[in-house]
Design a protein around this motif. Sequence first.
Motif, PDB file in Angstrom:
ATOM      1  N   ILE A   1       1.129  -1.250  -0.231  1.00 45.25           N
ATOM      2  CA  ILE A   1      -0.041  -0.126  -0.209  1.00 45.25           C
ATOM      3  C   ILE A   1       0.986   0.755   0.166  1.00 45.25           C
ATOM      4  CG2 ILE A   1      -1.865   1.132   1.281  1.00 45.25           C
ATOM      5  CD1 ILE A   1      -2.505  -1.659   2.750  1.00 45.25           C
ATOM      6  N   GLY A   2       1.483   0.904   1.260  1.00 48.46           N
ATOM      7  CA  GLY A   2       2.479   2.378   1.102  1.00 48.46           C
ATOM      8  C   GLY A   2       2.975   2.758   2.731  1.00 48.46           C
ATOM      9  N   HIS A   3       3.774   4.300   2.394  1.00 50.72           N
ATOM     10  CA  HIS A   3       4.429   4.231   3.567  1.00 50.72           C
ATOM     11  C   HIS A   3       3.907   5.815   4.169  1.00 50.72           C
ATOM     12  CE1 HIS A   3       7.672   4.250   1.564  1.00 50.72           C
ATOM     13  NE2 HIS A   3       8.262   5.394   2.698  1.00 50.72           N
ATOM     14  N   PHE A   4       4.144   5.717   5.407  1.00 49.88           N
ATOM     15  CA  PHE A   4       4.778   7.396   6.387  1.00 49.88           C
ATOM     16  C   PHE A   4       5.508   7.350   6.224  1.00 49.88           C
ATOM     17  CE2 PHE A   4      -0.083   7.263   5.860  1.00 49.88           C
ATOM     18  CZ  PHE A   4      -0.035   9.085   5.743  1.00 49.88           C
ATOM     19  N   THR A   5       6.332   8.942   5.723  1.00 54.77           N
ATOM     20  CA  THR A   5       7.610   9.427   6.938  1.00 54.77           C
ATOM     21  C   THR A   5       7.187  10.232   7.486  1.00 54.77           C
ATOM     22  OG1 THR A   5       7.669  11.152   4.190  1.00 54.77           O
ATOM     23  CG2 THR A   5       9.331   8.622   4.967  1.00 54.77           C
ATOM     24  N   LEU A   6       7.851   9.984   8.832  1.00 53.57           N
ATOM     25  CA  LEU A   6       7.926  10.974   9.734  1.00 53.57           C
ATOM     26  C   LEU A   6       9.150  12.042   9.846  1.00 53.57           C
ATOM     27  CD1 LEU A   6       6.691  13.162  12.591  1.00 53.57           C
ATOM     28  CD2 LEU A   6       7.769  11.290  13.921  1.00 53.57           C
ATOM     29  N   GLU A   7       8.969  13.556   9.346  1.00 52.33           N
ATOM     30  CA  GLU A   7      10.235  13.858   8.404  1.00 52.33           C
ATOM     31  C   GLU A   7      10.595  15.230   9.837  1.00 52.33           C
ATOM     32  OE1 GLU A   7      10.315  14.683   4.777  1.00 52.33           O
ATOM     33  OE2 GLU A   7       9.563  12.702   4.484  1.00 52.33           O
ATOM     34  N   PRO A   8      11.120  14.937  10.138  1.00 50.19           N
ATOM     35  CA  PRO A   8      11.565  16.263  11.920  1.00 50.19           C
ATOM     36  C   PRO A   8      12.265  17.205  11.205  1.00 50.19           C
ATOM     37  CG  PRO A   8      12.576  14.018  11.813  1.00 50.19           C
ATOM     38  CD  PRO A   8      12.333  13.478  11.004  1.00 50.19           C
ATOM     39  N   ALA A   9      12.441  18.487  11.687  1.00 50.84           N
ATOM     40  CA  ALA A   9      12.912  19.576  10.825  1.00 50.84           C
ATOM     41  C   ALA A   9      14.717  19.363  11.136  1.00 50.84           C
ATOM     42  CB  ALA A   9      12.964  20.683  11.952  1.00 50.84           C
ATOM     43  N   GLY A  10      14.916  18.271  12.222  1.00 52.66           N
ATOM     44  CA  GLY A  10      16.926  18.563  12.583  1.00 52.66           C
ATOM     45  C   GLY A  10      17.313  17.080  12.090  1.00 52.66           C
TER      46      GLY A  10
END
Length: 713
Positions: free
Chosen positions: A58-67
């Motif tokens: 299906i897919g995936h999410f990425t949690l992308e921090p600022a740092g």
Amino acid sequence: MPKTWYEGPYLGNGRLGSGIYAEPGAETTAIRFNVQHSEVQDHRPEFGSLFGLARLPIGHFTLEPAGTITGVDWRMRLHTAELQGTVTTSAGTLTLRAFVQSTGDVLAVEVTPSAGEKDFRWVFHPAEAISPRAAFKPLPDGYTGNPPAVVEEHGRATAAVQSLLAGGSHATAWCERTRGAARTLYVTVAHSHPGNTARARALRTVTAASALPYPLLAAPHRAWWDRFYRRSFLSLPDARLQRFYWIQLYKTASAARKDAPVMATSGPWLEPTPWPNTWWNLNVQLEYWLIHGSNHLELDAVTRALSEFREQLSREVAAPYRADSAGIPRTTDPQLVNGAAVADGGYGVGIPGQDPPTPEVGNLTWALHNVWLSYRHTMDRSVLRDTLFPLLRKAVNYYLHFLAPGADGRLHLPATFSPEYGVNAPDCNYDLMLLRWGCRTLLDSARELDVHDPLTARWQEVLARLAPYPVDENGYMIGAGVPFAKSHRHYSHMLAVYPLYEVTGADATERALIEKSLAHWVGFEGALQGYTFTGAASMSALLGKGEDALTYLGQLMSRFIQANTMYKESGPVIETPLSAAQSLHDMVCQSWGDTIRVFPALPAAWRDLTVHDFRTQGAFLLSAVREGGRTRWVRLTSEAGAPCVVRHGIEGAIEVRDRHGRPLAHEELDGGAVRIRLRKGESALITAAGDRPDLTVRPVAANGPAPSWGLPA
């Protein structure tokens, strides 16, 4: 930071699943939250079960921090089935908690950022909707992947809609809500075929879920898991195995529900794999064994699926046999469909004596052994009457078409396939053993149900005249003329020993045959895999060899089990660690042959042990405590009023009392067993004469420290 599926935490509810680890190629800048669903599949049977009916990523999410990510401090809390912890970055921290609803289909991830991380973001990455097997095997002629997903905005929610070439679609819907300092991501998945209702259902689900703050959404989820764990209790002094065992219960309840699809090879999760569907020549059977002793029949999808899709089981055998026979292919989709026989695309039932297709005909009978276990552990006559008996009758009928007398007067089978060995053999032990168990079970079931079946005489004849299991100087062979002569991970040639318990070492000759066969099987290094050692552990437990059983489990742990207790061969497969939990059950309690055996195969180091509400055959709940190397007390509660014979392991004279402390009539038998007549709802407490032990159920102390599972802190 966990870098792979085999290192990270995982969440699930039998349908929706998520594995969490570093985004490959972006380990310091993004964290992956996979989104997969056990109902999402293709619907092109002309390309076989492993391409045209395969589960689809299906897919995936990425949690992308600022740092930049500099570290994580995560804990997977089994009791609440929640991931909790902190991500530290060069810009600050992200405190998160996440769960997949136990009774719904929503992944919720709450993130509370520090000031420097307030601009973190979520990004969804749709996967290519093609069978994962495409990365491992050549594509069938004419097969292509499905078109790309289309991402749509729907007010506060977003949906990625994946249309399918066969009609229908699946949709991933999500939205994010901010409440105070916390931001919560809500995600769901829906699948529909042949209609296109998935988008609307997914949007309704995610909109309703996002109206609730994380704590309110989590409350019923936590209550479900609390009730789940309280259904049984097992405490071992081996801290590493103790932790491993409870993780397997968590894993099973994350991967299975009665009304969810039967577990595919990797449960509801889907990583790159050559096995993107359900496998019936070992995987399914091993996946569900532990639900019986642990008292979790609410997870039994096998009995439900075989009953619901029984008509398909007749369609899966060749046309001349469909009127009275049934079988299950090696691989199917959740509706038990195999699809067309295309190269590397699926493996049908086949016809004994013919090849191709490979005649692997025993898989349904073996799957029905799981159903029989569910019946025996509940004594629910509806399971026996409505599912087991009619389906087993058809599975055995398929064999009866091919049995023929030989010059020796015995009934013989033409060449069939012993799973995974690679050679067809007449009088294949895999099939002879299953056929003998099937005929015996049909006769027992007919008596129990008071059914006068016209095939009764035929089943009796098979038991009387069936060819003996082929053996040679090394023990059980694959079949007549085919010795066991190479490394082989599967114990298909030894099913009569385990799990069928048709051969149990009842006398010295039989015991020697089991020991010789077991030693010969595991003596070939090279192709042995994890479930080789779980099978060897359970066979050792049958023989009362607790030290050997523990040694085999140690081999499994040191050689095969991954950091998060998952398991891999060419891809992730879930059955082996789950079957290791069953091996622990077999060391702690066995109830085959109408006798309950308490602590039958404990190693010497396990001087203290507690088990509570362990479910046995006959529908008894067992509680027992071992202290200082001896069994202090055993309590059995009958749920069905079935005959009760227990080998309790208490030395010397005993007392048997009811729940009020009054003496209970009993009959002492040879071998340290006792027969007790218990009506439905009654309990019996067995102690040494004059002993009044503390009946409190509590965990035992660990023999020594052991690291937590997962990556080291």
